[in-house]
Design an enzyme around this catalytic site. Structure first.
Site, PDB file in Angstrom:
ATOM      1  N   CYS A 127      -0.186   2.031  -7.382  1.00  0.00           N
ATOM      2  CA  CYS A 127       0.770   1.564  -6.382  1.00  0.00           C
ATOM      3  C   CYS A 127       2.139   2.199  -6.591  1.00  0.00           C
ATOM      4  O   CYS A 127       2.908   1.782  -7.468  1.00  0.00           O
ATOM      5  CB  CYS A 127       0.883   0.036  -6.435  1.00  0.00           C
ATOM      6  SG  CYS A 127       2.058  -0.619  -5.259  1.00  0.00           S
TER       7      CYS A 127
ATOM      8  N   CYS B 180       5.147  -0.037  -6.018  1.00  0.00           N
ATOM      9  CA  CYS B 180       5.418  -0.985  -7.107  1.00  0.00           C
ATOM     10  C   CYS B 180       6.061  -0.287  -8.301  1.00  0.00           C
ATOM     11  O   CYS B 180       6.996  -0.806  -8.896  1.00  0.00           O
ATOM     12  CB  CYS B 180       4.125  -1.636  -7.615  1.00  0.00           C
ATOM     13  SG  CYS B 180       2.930  -2.083  -6.368  1.00  0.00           S
ATOM     14  N   ASP B 181       5.525   0.850  -8.669  1.00  0.00           N
ATOM     15  CA  ASP B 181       5.872   1.440  -9.969  1.00  0.00           C
ATOM     16  C   ASP B 181       6.678   2.740  -9.889  1.00  0.00           C
ATOM     17  O   ASP B 181       7.123   3.239 -10.914  1.00  0.00           O
ATOM     18  CB  ASP B 181       4.585   1.702 -10.771  1.00  0.00           C
ATOM     19  CG  ASP B 181       3.822   0.404 -11.037  1.00  0.00           C
ATOM     20  OD1 ASP B 181       4.491  -0.635 -11.193  1.00  0.00           O
ATOM     21  OD2 ASP B 181       2.587   0.416 -11.077  1.00  0.00           O
TER      22      ASP B 181
END
Ligand code: NDP
Length: 317
Positions: free
Chosen positions: A139, A142-143
């Site tokens: 992701c 997200c990261d």
């Protein structure tokens, strides 16, 4: 099946990601006495990420584990009955709907909220496990932030891979896009954007063999032109390795009854969590191939609980 193995409830929620727990918070506050089964991965996909910095309300960020624990506590505080168990069989032919848990307990429910999420596809390399949370992610939204000014690779040639590569190109110094075919599968507009971005290098006809690094990912071993006479092994230096080869929605057990799209995502009526079956609602990633964010999942969990309450009232249940 003995009577102790049967139970009647008003509202059953399957899944314990942000969608399931948010549905449980709303349903319990509406006095629907929801029963929630945690499903295959208690806490959902967020428990596999490290820091979550884009969930509103946490200015300093929060770990995925902590966020899910908080959501669980909040649902429990209002009386949601949270249990361990997996839905193994369903009969949604008529209300009340029947869901078998762990192959032995049958729950009859007036309304059902499916929040079973989706599972990111991985290549199946042992190194993906070895470096989980240490440079391997599925992701970028997200990261990606943790890779500012670093070098990363994205695997895949579809719209998701292009989108993730473009997102990362705004943060990272350089992005490799590792594509197994000689062309991208993504839409033309996404292809054009990727190919026109200076710090994205597309490695066509490359496949990943493994990763290396002492205390996290430092590089990847690739094979170029596999099976052709010019086949060769190459390695690239990277700090992050992002998988974007698709997701599998966890909808199999509901499929005989519930309509899904070609990729297996549950079809919902535009802008609502309503499925083709009255009183059965789908929330979160199991019905969302597009956004797949914790906050969008939580929002649809809320909507599913509100719809459930209305459905139960309208049907005098
Ligand atoms: P897709 O199935 O479209 O693409 C998956 C990609 O991963 C393909 O390029 C595929 O390669 C590659 N792949 C699969 N398995 C492997 C493997 N083992 N090794 C290497 N590569 C592999 O999935 P997406 O998640 O990209 O998209 C899903 C759906 O969502 C699509 O319909 C897409 O259009 C849509 N979408 C739309 C967006 C938008 O409109 N903004 C954004 C994101 C998704 P190959 O081509 O060789 O099969």
């Amino acid at each position: 099946m003995s009577d102790t193995q049967k139970e009647k409830v008003r509202c059953l929620i399957i899944g314990s990601g942000p969608a399931g727990y948010t549905a449980a918070i709303y349903a319990s506050r509406a006095n629907l006495s929801p029963v929630l089964y945690e499903g295959i991965q208690p806490g959902g996909q967020l428990t596999t990420t490290t820091d979550v910095e884009n969930f509103p309300g946490y200015p300093e960020g929060v770990t995925g584990m902590e966020l899910m624990e908080d959501l669980k506590k909040q649902a429990a505080r209002f009386g949601a009955d949270i249990r361990v168990g997996i839905a193994t069989k369903t009969d949604l032919s008529e209300a009340p709907y029947k869901v078998t848990i762990d192959g032995e307990k049958e729950i009859e429910t007036e309304a059902l909220i499916i929040a079973t999420g989706a599972t990111a596809r991985y290549l199946g390399l042992p190194d993906e496990q070895k470096y989980a949370g240490m440079g391997v992610s599925a992701c970028a939204t997200c990261d990606g932030f943790f890779y500012r000014k670093k070098v990363v690779a994205v695997v895949g040639g579809g719209d998701t891979a292009c989108e993730e590569a473009l997102y990362l190109s705004g943060l990272a110094k350089k992005v490799y896009l590792i594509v197994r075919k000689p062309h991208l599968r993504a839409s033309k507009v996404m292809q054009a954007r990727v190919l026109g971005t200076e710090n994205i290098e597309v490695l066509f006809e490359h496949e990943t063999l493994g990763l290396f690094g002492e205390n996290g990912v430092e590089g990847a071993y690739l094979v170029k032109f596999r099976g052709k006479h010019e086949e060769e092994q190459v390695s690239i230096a990277i700090d992050g390795f992002f998988l974007a080869i698709g997701h599998n929605p966890n909808a199999e057990v509901f499929k005989p009854w519930i309509e899904t799209d070609e990729a297996g995502y549950i079809k919902t009526h535009a802008g609502t969590p309503r499925t083709n079956i009255p009183g059965v609602f789908a929330a979160g990633d199991v019905a969302d191939p597009l956004y797949r964010q914790a906050i969008t999942a939580a929002g649809s969990g809320c909507a599913a609980a509100i719809e459930t309450e209305r459905y139960l009232v309208e049907h005098g249940k």
